[in-house]
Design an enzyme around this catalytic site. Structure first.
Site, PDB file in Angstrom:
ATOM      1  N   GLY A  18     -16.166  -4.290  22.824  1.00  0.00           N
ATOM      2  CA  GLY A  18     -16.084  -5.798  22.783  1.00  0.00           C
ATOM      3  C   GLY A  18     -17.235  -6.561  22.075  1.00  0.00           C
ATOM      4  O   GLY A  18     -17.206  -7.703  21.691  1.00  0.00           O
TER       5      GLY A  18
ATOM      6  N   GLU B  47     -17.657   1.843  25.360  1.00  0.00           N
ATOM      7  CA  GLU B  47     -16.824   2.365  24.457  1.00  0.00           C
ATOM      8  C   GLU B  47     -16.556   1.179  23.251  1.00  0.00           C
ATOM      9  O   GLU B  47     -15.775   0.320  23.076  1.00  0.00           O
ATOM     10  CB  GLU B  47     -15.391   2.191  24.721  1.00  0.00           C
ATOM     11  CG  GLU B  47     -15.187   3.022  25.939  1.00  0.00           C
ATOM     12  CD  GLU B  47     -13.965   2.443  26.807  1.00  0.00           C
ATOM     13  OE1 GLU B  47     -13.430   3.330  27.837  1.00  0.00           O
ATOM     14  OE2 GLU B  47     -13.403   1.271  26.783  1.00  0.00           O
TER      15      GLU B  47
ATOM     16  N   TYR C 297      -5.256 -13.459  13.980  1.00  0.00           N
ATOM     17  CA  TYR C 297      -6.207 -14.359  14.895  1.00  0.00           C
ATOM     18  C   TYR C 297      -6.842 -15.376  13.899  1.00  0.00           C
ATOM     19  O   TYR C 297      -7.787 -15.970  14.650  1.00  0.00           O
ATOM     20  CB  TYR C 297      -7.238 -13.333  15.340  1.00  0.00           C
ATOM     21  CG  TYR C 297      -6.877 -11.919  15.513  1.00  0.00           C
ATOM     22  CD1 TYR C 297      -6.165 -11.581  16.784  1.00  0.00           C
ATOM     23  CD2 TYR C 297      -7.172 -10.923  14.812  1.00  0.00           C
ATOM     24  CE1 TYR C 297      -5.507 -10.585  17.034  1.00  0.00           C
ATOM     25  CE2 TYR C 297      -6.532  -9.531  15.421  1.00  0.00           C
ATOM     26  CZ  TYR C 297      -5.911  -9.470  16.359  1.00  0.00           C
ATOM     27  OH  TYR C 297      -5.392  -8.126  16.812  1.00  0.00           O
TER      28      TYR C 297
ATOM     29  N   CYS D 177       6.122 -11.104   0.800  1.00  0.00           N
ATOM     30  CA  CYS D 177       6.909 -12.217   0.535  1.00  0.00           C
ATOM     31  C   CYS D 177       7.058 -13.026   1.772  1.00  0.00           C
ATOM     32  O   CYS D 177       8.014 -13.282   2.463  1.00  0.00           O
ATOM     33  CB  CYS D 177       8.305 -11.430   0.377  1.00  0.00           C
ATOM     34  SG  CYS D 177       8.417 -10.374  -0.850  1.00  0.00           S
ATOM     35  N   GLU D 178       5.928 -13.545   2.228  1.00  0.00           N
ATOM     36  CA  GLU D 178       5.643 -14.718   3.006  1.00  0.00           C
ATOM     37  C   GLU D 178       4.607 -15.653   2.765  1.00  0.00           C
ATOM     38  O   GLU D 178       3.462 -14.813   2.461  1.00  0.00           O
ATOM     39  CB  GLU D 178       6.040 -14.298   4.484  1.00  0.00           C
ATOM     40  CG  GLU D 178       4.825 -13.482   4.788  1.00  0.00           C
ATOM     41  CD  GLU D 178       5.131 -13.023   6.216  1.00  0.00           C
ATOM     42  OE1 GLU D 178       6.115 -12.260   6.467  1.00  0.00           O
ATOM     43  OE2 GLU D 178       4.827 -13.588   7.369  1.00  0.00           O
TER      44      GLU D 178
ATOM     45  N   TYR E 191     -10.070  -2.448  12.621  1.00  0.00           N
ATOM     46  CA  TYR E 191      -8.958  -3.145  12.981  1.00  0.00           C
ATOM     47  C   TYR E 191      -8.322  -3.822  11.375  1.00  0.00           C
ATOM     48  O   TYR E 191      -7.606  -4.937  11.239  1.00  0.00           O
ATOM     49  CB  TYR E 191      -8.956  -4.394  13.754  1.00  0.00           C
ATOM     50  CG  TYR E 191      -9.438  -3.800  15.220  1.00  0.00           C
ATOM     51  CD1 TYR E 191      -8.924  -3.015  15.774  1.00  0.00           C
ATOM     52  CD2 TYR E 191     -10.846  -4.038  15.367  1.00  0.00           C
ATOM     53  CE1 TYR E 191      -9.373  -2.724  17.242  1.00  0.00           C
ATOM     54  CE2 TYR E 191     -11.247  -3.635  16.765  1.00  0.00           C
ATOM     55  CZ  TYR E 191     -10.486  -2.842  17.572  1.00  0.00           C
ATOM     56  OH  TYR E 191     -11.053  -2.343  18.720  1.00  0.00           O
TER      57      TYR E 191
HETATM   58  N1  LLP Z   1     -12.191  -0.099  25.216  1.00  0.00           N
HETATM   59  C1  LLP Z   1     -11.135  -0.768  25.357  1.00  0.00           C
HETATM   60  C2  LLP Z   1     -10.299  -0.510  26.765  1.00  0.00           C
HETATM   61  C3  LLP Z   1     -10.289  -1.633  24.579  1.00  0.00           C
HETATM   62  O1  LLP Z   1      -9.249  -2.118  24.805  1.00  0.00           O
HETATM   63  C4  LLP Z   1     -11.120  -1.905  23.258  1.00  0.00           C
HETATM   64  C5  LLP Z   1     -10.465  -2.831  22.332  1.00  0.00           C
HETATM   65  C6  LLP Z   1     -12.265  -1.615  23.102  1.00  0.00           C
HETATM   66  C7  LLP Z   1     -12.786  -0.524  23.988  1.00  0.00           C
HETATM   67  C8  LLP Z   1     -13.120  -1.705  21.648  1.00  0.00           C
HETATM   68  O2  LLP Z   1     -13.276  -2.922  21.715  1.00  0.00           O
HETATM   69  P1  LLP Z   1     -14.237  -3.411  20.580  1.00  0.00           P
HETATM   70  O3  LLP Z   1     -15.705  -2.829  20.476  1.00  0.00           O
HETATM   71  O4  LLP Z   1     -13.707  -2.670  19.128  1.00  0.00           O
HETATM   72  O5  LLP Z   1     -14.151  -4.801  20.390  1.00  0.00           O
HETATM   73  N2  LLP Z   1      -6.903  -5.986  16.916  1.00  0.00           N
HETATM   74  C9  LLP Z   1      -8.396  -6.825  17.299  1.00  0.00           C
HETATM   75  C10 LLP Z   1      -9.003  -6.228  18.390  1.00  0.00           C
HETATM   76  C11 LLP Z   1      -8.391  -5.652  19.417  1.00  0.00           C
HETATM   77  C12 LLP Z   1      -9.201  -4.739  20.441  1.00  0.00           C
HETATM   78  C13 LLP Z   1      -8.515  -3.892  21.380  1.00  0.00           C
HETATM   79  N3  LLP Z   1      -9.455  -3.406  22.519  1.00  0.00           N
HETATM   80  C14 LLP Z   1      -8.984  -7.437  16.161  1.00  0.00           C
HETATM   81  O6  LLP Z   1      -8.473  -7.042  15.104  1.00  0.00           O
HETATM   82  O7  LLP Z   1      -9.814  -8.160  16.261  1.00  0.00           O
END
Ligand code: LLP
Length: 433
Positions: free
Chosen positions: A252, A291, A335, A362-363, A392
């Site tokens: 996160g 993670e 987002y 096309c949007e 992402y």
């Molecule tokens: N662990 C779990 C259980 C998660 O659900 C996630 C992300 C992570 C770790 C890794 O989080 P990070 O360090 O990457 O923030 N598509 C969205 C982000 C979705 C995140 C989903 N879960 C975006 O583009 O901002």
């Protein structure tokens, strides 16, 4: 490049702090990453192109391992291909996968199953069976139904090693689509409502499952270390009486995408989180893991597009249309995420012209940068790059309008290796029967 100073003037040349760590500017003004001329790569491999700085990826992996110690996993959803799985594994990270497809990819890359952690709020029996028979290190249990499924699949005495995912009830400052720690969530089991306790009793009583620890993930793109600290306190209070050995705080950590943004480093995040947990009483013998996804890969990459059409809508704005769009970067549409744009053929150019950078889909919502600052010399045929697209982007890419997905290249020491080839029109029809 020299250490960044935080810029707030959007017209300045693209700040070094948003570029991959080996980025330099060549004498001809071109951007060089990993010892490779980005302009030459775009000519040779075509556009759109994702370019990842391998040294940057490795440095972030090493930082994560140094900060958290053994047990830290790379959240592969941020960006996954076989080369990335191997790189993270080589650097000592575990691989966090969130589906059968991610699991299959990391296993196909040669990552041993005991270096893999399986997530998911709705793991199917097939996915669970695959993980159990492969022998993954941990399954992160997310529901009572999942406990039923694991018990049916594994049977008494199997001792499937799991963590229980709980929701600490902490709402973080980020986009609501990527908040996960609040009560109203499809993820985890609530501490406050007692649902987590019910699941714990089931797990403790199960002869098929061995409960190893607790997991929580409060959200993504979080800048505020206070949110992590608050979640750490709630988690610690829940965790300590359980007498378990492992506590995973999820991922996160946010990253800077645009001029003027500043994010804590992986090291700062780890130190703050671990200190908050320890000072609340989590014993030194307890393994604290995490993670990270975005913070490993986001700034390692940039996307290079080519401008194909420029449209001046009199008195309103200029549209710069590039050869990709929401199919290779859906984040602005989903987002409202911000990005910067610059000319990789003239990195030092002042970006004094305002334009809307759009894709070829096309949007009308197919916007990459609603109000981009770009160099005035950008014209039809120019390259245009967006930095910080390593997380992402490719992993959420689609083939909308049957636009083939871009190629992905890793660059290091003057060598570029394509790790995901560009999709072809044949690939696009390959599933049709
Ligand atoms: N662990 C779990 C259980 C998660 O659900 C996630 C992300 C992570 C770790 C890794 O989080 P990070 O360090 O990457 O923030 N598509 C969205 C982000 C979705 C995140 C989903 N879960 C975006 O583009 O901002």
């Amino acid at each position: 490049m020299a250490s960044p100073s935080i810029q707030t003037d959007p017209t300045v040349p693209i700040p070094e702090s948003l570029l991959p760590m080996t980025a330099t500017v060549r004498a001809d003004g071109h951007l060089e990453v990993g010892g490779c001329d980005v302009v030459a790569l775009a000519e040779e491999l075509g556009t759109p192109l994702f370019i990842y700085d391998e040294e940057h990826l490795r440095a972030r992996c090493r930082e994560a391992v140094a900060a958290f110690g053994d047990g830290v996993a790379y959240a592969s959803k941020a960006f996954l291909c076989k080369a990335m799985a191997r790189l993270a594994h080589e650097e000592g990270l575990y691989l966090d996968v969130a589906s059968g497809g991610e699991l299959a990819t990391v296993l196909a890359a040669g990552v041993p199953a005991d270096r893999v952690v399986l997530h998911g709020n709705n793991k199917s029996s097939d996915e669970l069976a695959m993980a159990i028979s492969a022998g993954v290190r941990r399954i992160v249990v997310d529901s009572l139904d999942e406990i039923d499924r694991i018990e049916q699949l594994a049977g008494p005495g199997a001792d499937v090693p799991v963590l229980l995912r709980v929701t600490p009830g902490v709402e973080v400052h980020t986009h609501e689509f990527v908040q996960t720690g609040q009560e109203d969530s499809k993820f985890g089991l609530s501490i406050a409502s007692g649902a987590a306790e019910v699941a714990l009793e089931r797990l403790r009583a199960s002869s098929a499952i061995e409960l190893k620890g607790i997991h929580a993930h409060i959200g993504s793109q979080v800048f505020d270390t206070g949110s992590f600290a608050r979640a750490a306190e709630v988690l610690a209070d829940f965790f300590i009486p359980l007498g378990l050995d492992e506590l995973c705080v999820g991922g996160g950590l946010g990253v800077a995408y645009v001029v003027g943004e500043e994010a804590p480093s992986l090291t700062e995040w780890a130190e703050g989180t671990i200190a908050a947990l320890r000072s609340r009483g989590v014993a030194p013998e307890v393994t604290i893991t995490a993670e990270p996804g975005r913070s490993i890969v986001a700034q390692a990459a940039l996307t290079v597009y080519r401008v194909g059409t420029i449209k001046e809508v009199a008195g309103i704005r200029t549209y710069l249309a590039v050869d990709g769009g929401m199919s290779d970067n859906p984040r602005p549409v989903l987002y409202g995420s911000g990005y910067e744009a610059f000319d990789p053929a003239d990195v030092r150019a002042v970006r004094s012209r305002v334009a809307r950078v759009v894709g070829k889909h096309c949007e009308s919502g197919d916007v990459i940068l609603p109000e981009a600052q770009v160099p005035p010399a950008i014209g039809v045929g120019s390259l245009l790059a967006t930095p910080v697209t390593g997380a992402y982007g490719y992993s959420m890419a689609s083939t909308y309008n049957k636009v083939p997905r871009p190629a992905v290249v890793f660059v290091a020491d003057g060598i570029a290796r394509v790790v995901v080839r560009r999709e072809t029109y044949e690939d696009l029809a390959s599933l049709d029967v």
